[in-house]
Design a protein around this motif. Sequence first.
Motif, PDB file in Angstrom:
ATOM      1  N   ALA A 155       0.822  -1.203   0.000  1.00  0.00           N
ATOM      2  CA  ALA A 155       0.000   0.000   0.000  1.00  0.00           C
ATOM      3  C   ALA A 155       0.857   1.254   0.000  1.00  0.00           C
ATOM      4  CB  ALA A 155      -0.918   0.002   1.228  1.00  0.00           C
ATOM      5  N   ALA A 156       0.300   2.316  -0.557  1.00  0.00           N
ATOM      6  CA  ALA A 156       0.920   3.630  -0.498  1.00  0.00           C
ATOM      7  C   ALA A 156       0.611   4.244   0.872  1.00  0.00           C
ATOM      8  CB  ALA A 156       0.378   4.513  -1.608  1.00  0.00           C
ATOM      9  N   PRO A 157       1.415   5.209   1.325  1.00  0.00           N
ATOM     10  CA  PRO A 157       1.195   5.791   2.653  1.00  0.00           C
ATOM     11  C   PRO A 157      -0.210   6.334   2.863  1.00  0.00           C
ATOM     12  CG  PRO A 157       3.333   6.455   1.808  1.00  0.00           C
ATOM     13  CD  PRO A 157       2.643   5.741   0.687  1.00  0.00           C
ATOM     14  N   ASP A 158      -0.812   6.907   1.827  1.00  0.00           N
ATOM     15  CA  ASP A 158      -2.127   7.523   1.967  1.00  0.00           C
ATOM     16  C   ASP A 158      -3.282   6.575   1.666  1.00  0.00           C
ATOM     17  OD1 ASP A 158      -1.129   9.948   2.796  1.00  0.00           O
ATOM     18  OD2 ASP A 158      -1.066  10.808   0.778  1.00  0.00           O
ATOM     19  N   ASP A 159      -2.980   5.323   1.327  1.00  0.00           N
ATOM     20  CA  ASP A 159      -4.054   4.354   1.143  1.00  0.00           C
ATOM     21  C   ASP A 159      -4.763   4.136   2.479  1.00  0.00           C
ATOM     22  OD1 ASP A 159      -3.648   4.022  -1.546  1.00  0.00           O
ATOM     23  OD2 ASP A 159      -2.432   2.212  -1.348  1.00  0.00           O
ATOM     24  N   ILE A 160      -5.974   3.618   2.400  1.00  0.00           N
ATOM     25  CA  ILE A 160      -6.811   3.444   3.588  1.00  0.00           C
ATOM     26  C   ILE A 160      -6.911   1.976   3.962  1.00  0.00           C
ATOM     27  CG2 ILE A 160      -9.190   3.653   4.458  1.00  0.00           C
ATOM     28  CD1 ILE A 160      -9.430   6.192   2.742  1.00  0.00           C
ATOM     29  N   VAL A 161      -6.815   1.702   5.255  1.00  0.00           N
ATOM     30  CA  VAL A 161      -7.012   0.343   5.775  1.00  0.00           C
ATOM     31  C   VAL A 161      -8.205   0.362   6.721  1.00  0.00           C
ATOM     32  CG1 VAL A 161      -6.040  -1.579   7.071  1.00  0.00           C
ATOM     33  CG2 VAL A 161      -4.555  -0.210   5.588  1.00  0.00           C
ATOM     34  N   LEU A 162      -9.182  -0.463   6.439  1.00  0.00           N
ATOM     35  CA  LEU A 162     -10.305  -0.671   7.348  1.00  0.00           C
ATOM     36  C   LEU A 162     -10.104  -1.999   8.056  1.00  0.00           C
ATOM     37  CD1 LEU A 162     -13.419   0.212   5.122  1.00  0.00           C
ATOM     38  CD2 LEU A 162     -12.052   1.757   6.530  1.00  0.00           C
ATOM     39  N   VAL A 163     -10.333  -2.034   9.356  1.00  0.00           N
ATOM     40  CA  VAL A 163     -10.288  -3.283  10.119  1.00  0.00           C
ATOM     41  C   VAL A 163     -11.698  -3.536  10.639  1.00  0.00           C
ATOM     42  CG1 VAL A 163      -9.210  -4.565  11.989  1.00  0.00           C
ATOM     43  CG2 VAL A 163      -7.899  -2.808  10.769  1.00  0.00           C
ATOM     44  N   HIS A 164     -12.211  -4.721  10.360  1.00  0.00           N
ATOM     45  CA  HIS A 164     -13.597  -5.014  10.738  1.00  0.00           C
ATOM     46  C   HIS A 164     -13.693  -6.389  11.387  1.00  0.00           C
ATOM     47  CE1 HIS A 164     -17.965  -4.539  10.570  1.00  0.00           C
ATOM     48  NE2 HIS A 164     -18.045  -5.780  10.130  1.00  0.00           N
ATOM     49  N   ASP A 165     -14.500  -6.487  12.441  1.00  0.00           N
ATOM     50  CA  ASP A 165     -14.711  -7.763  13.121  1.00  0.00           C
ATOM     51  C   ASP A 165     -15.368  -8.769  12.177  1.00  0.00           C
ATOM     52  OD1 ASP A 165     -13.794  -6.734  15.604  1.00  0.00           O
ATOM     53  OD2 ASP A 165     -15.784  -5.877  15.989  1.00  0.00           O
ATOM     54  N   ALA A 166     -14.851  -9.976  12.158  1.00  0.00           N
ATOM     55  CA  ALA A 166     -15.418 -11.024  11.310  1.00  0.00           C
ATOM     56  C   ALA A 166     -16.860 -11.331  11.672  1.00  0.00           C
ATOM     57  CB  ALA A 166     -14.571 -12.296  11.418  1.00  0.00           C
ATOM     58  N   VAL A 167     -17.217 -11.105  12.942  1.00  0.00           N
ATOM     59  CA  VAL A 167     -18.550 -11.466  13.418  1.00  0.00           C
ATOM     60  C   VAL A 167     -19.453 -10.246  13.608  1.00  0.00           C
ATOM     61  CG1 VAL A 167     -17.943 -13.699  14.414  1.00  0.00           C
ATOM     62  CG2 VAL A 167     -17.617 -11.615  15.768  1.00  0.00           C
ATOM     63  N   ARG A 168     -19.261  -9.249  12.748  1.00  0.00           N
ATOM     64  CA  ARG A 168     -20.220  -8.131  12.635  1.00  0.00           C
ATOM     65  C   ARG A 168     -20.794  -8.170  11.215  1.00  0.00           C
ATOM     66  NH1 ARG A 168     -20.204  -4.123  16.791  1.00  0.00           N
ATOM     67  NH2 ARG A 168     -18.301  -4.159  18.025  1.00  0.00           N
ATOM     68  N   PRO A 169     -21.700  -9.102  10.945  1.00  0.00           N
ATOM     69  CA  PRO A 169     -22.176  -9.294   9.572  1.00  0.00           C
ATOM     70  C   PRO A 169     -23.252  -8.313   9.125  1.00  0.00           C
ATOM     71  CG  PRO A 169     -23.244 -10.874  11.014  1.00  0.00           C
ATOM     72  CD  PRO A 169     -22.259 -10.116  11.863  1.00  0.00           C
ATOM     73  N   PHE A 170     -23.725  -7.438  10.031  1.00  0.00           N
ATOM     74  CA  PHE A 170     -24.830  -6.553   9.679  1.00  0.00           C
ATOM     75  C   PHE A 170     -24.399  -5.106   9.479  1.00  0.00           C
ATOM     76  CE2 PHE A 170     -26.693 -10.024  12.255  1.00  0.00           C
ATOM     77  CZ  PHE A 170     -27.372 -10.655  11.228  1.00  0.00           C
ATOM     78  N   VAL A 171     -23.101  -4.883   9.273  1.00  0.00           N
ATOM     79  CA  VAL A 171     -22.631  -3.540   8.962  1.00  0.00           C
ATOM     80  C   VAL A 171     -23.267  -3.098   7.648  1.00  0.00           C
ATOM     81  CG1 VAL A 171     -20.554  -4.398   7.755  1.00  0.00           C
ATOM     82  CG2 VAL A 171     -20.590  -2.083   8.748  1.00  0.00           C
ATOM     83  N   ASP A 172     -23.698  -1.836   7.590  1.00  0.00           N
ATOM     84  CA  ASP A 172     -24.343  -1.361   6.364  1.00  0.00           C
ATOM     85  C   ASP A 172     -23.379  -0.516   5.538  1.00  0.00           C
ATOM     86  OD1 ASP A 172     -24.366   1.254   7.535  1.00  0.00           O
ATOM     87  OD2 ASP A 172     -26.277   0.805   8.496  1.00  0.00           O
ATOM     88  N   GLN A 173     -23.769  -0.284   4.289  1.00  0.00           N
ATOM     89  CA  GLN A 173     -22.907   0.449   3.372  1.00  0.00           C
ATOM     90  C   GLN A 173     -22.682   1.887   3.837  1.00  0.00           C
ATOM     91  OE1 GLN A 173     -21.351  -1.105   0.623  1.00  0.00           O
ATOM     92  NE2 GLN A 173     -22.166  -2.840   1.799  1.00  0.00           N
TER      93      GLN A 173
END
Length: 242
Positions: free
Chosen positions: A103-121
């Motif tokens: 990744a480039a320095p300004d790229d974005i990383v999201l970390v999300h719990d595997a067991v949160r399946p109802f996250v919305d867009q």
Amino acid sequence: MKVFVVIPAAGLGTRMSAAAAGTKKKKSKQFFELQGTPILIHTLRKFDACEPVSEIIVALRANEAVEFTSLIAGEHFRKPIRAVEGGEHRQDSVANALRAISAAPDDIVLVHDAVRPFVDQETIVGVIEGVKKYGAAIAGIPAIDTVKQVERTSDGAVVVATVPRERMVMAQTPQGFRFDLLKSAFDEAQADGFLGTDEASLIERRGEAVHVVMGSPRNIKLTTPADLEIAELYVSRTNPKT
């Protein structure tokens, strides 16, 4: 600017063990099924459907990699999905995933719990936009219940203060960061032997600001058998059987 999603999925989920009673093989909580589909797959579908997402990296226990590969083969995901080996702790799993990202320095990383399946867009995109603006952002919702600070004693716990509720939020995921900021925070934590409770805590200890964007009450983390009952209800309402 690319958006990478890291899903730490190497935990066993001991609090979910009661739901697995009687099964021949102990199953990690992210592989428990909701209407015949593993929780992890439900979660991956949400990020695969998110237009800004470039790639998804899942950190797994080594003995579950084959099962995972088989599961995603039949899903026909649009986004590239890679598996890396997870670690003993969540922080180790995310660190392994970060090392696998180009990744480039300004790229974005999201970390999300595997067991949160109802996250919305809306929540996912909100966190991405928050990172673009601030460099670090997490999803969260206002605390509803009264929060008490306690002192632990041999007889249990004693209330020492009532924490002002308006200053409290319940942290959710995704948590998002610029790649260079998150990688530096992880490197410093490893050097100092610091183990945080989430990714934001590693940023906070550096004195960096972490902004909160509105999450959703439905974005629950499935950690107990009771949570599975609620999750089945959510799924049945979204995908009613015919």
